[in-house]
Scaffold this motif. Sequence first.
Motif, PDB file in Angstrom:
ATOM      1  N   ALA A  69       0.829  -1.212   0.000  1.00  0.00           N
ATOM      2  CA  ALA A  69       0.000   0.000   0.000  1.00  0.00           C
ATOM      3  C   ALA A  69       0.857   1.254   0.000  1.00  0.00           C
ATOM      4  CB  ALA A  69      -0.943  -0.011   1.206  1.00  0.00           C
ATOM      5  N   LYS A  70       1.887   1.277   0.836  1.00  0.00           N
ATOM      6  CA  LYS A  70       2.777   2.436   0.885  1.00  0.00           C
ATOM      7  C   LYS A  70       3.514   2.627  -0.438  1.00  0.00           C
ATOM      8  CE  LYS A  70       3.561   2.365   5.876  1.00  0.00           C
ATOM      9  NZ  LYS A  70       4.572   2.209   6.941  1.00  0.00           N
ATOM     10  N   THR A  71       3.962   1.529  -1.015  1.00  0.00           N
ATOM     11  CA  THR A  71       4.641   1.593  -2.309  1.00  0.00           C
ATOM     12  C   THR A  71       3.693   2.114  -3.379  1.00  0.00           C
ATOM     13  OG1 THR A  71       6.129  -0.208  -1.722  1.00  0.00           O
ATOM     14  CG2 THR A  71       5.810   0.208  -4.077  1.00  0.00           C
ATOM     15  N   ARG A  72       2.459   1.646  -3.354  1.00  0.00           N
ATOM     16  CA  ARG A  72       1.465   2.066  -4.349  1.00  0.00           C
ATOM     17  C   ARG A  72       1.167   3.557  -4.249  1.00  0.00           C
ATOM     18  NH1 ARG A  72      -2.138  -0.647  -7.819  1.00  0.00           N
ATOM     19  NH2 ARG A  72      -2.975   1.003  -9.103  1.00  0.00           N
ATOM     20  N   ILE A  73       1.007   4.070  -3.025  1.00  0.00           N
ATOM     21  CA  ILE A  73       0.742   5.497  -2.846  1.00  0.00           C
ATOM     22  C   ILE A  73       1.899   6.321  -3.411  1.00  0.00           C
ATOM     23  CG2 ILE A  73       0.528   7.341  -1.127  1.00  0.00           C
ATOM     24  CD1 ILE A  73      -0.982   5.276   0.640  1.00  0.00           C
TER      25      ILE A  73
END
Length: 93
Positions: A69-73
């Motif tokens: 999720a952090k990578t995607r954001i």
Amino acid sequence: MSKFFVSSNLQNWKSGDCPANAFVSIGVNEHIALPNGELLISAQLATDGEVDYAVDGLIAELEKIRRAAKTRIKADNARVRNDVTKRIEERGE
């Protein structure tokens, strides 16, 4: 297959679209729906060991989803930022 997934508001965003800040949601891929609407994310657990095994597995999957999720954001925001920068440079502003 993971029990969880990451969904992004910008997953279908393409160059030239209106800029937006990215956000994600975490969803459930694998569950059992009971007639009363409750969702189960584990099998039936009858011993301490089974509970520990199931919960440890869920925690491990959620840690992977946290990183994803952090990578995607970051990736989605960078994609939008790069596109906007490119458009500004092309207009000579």
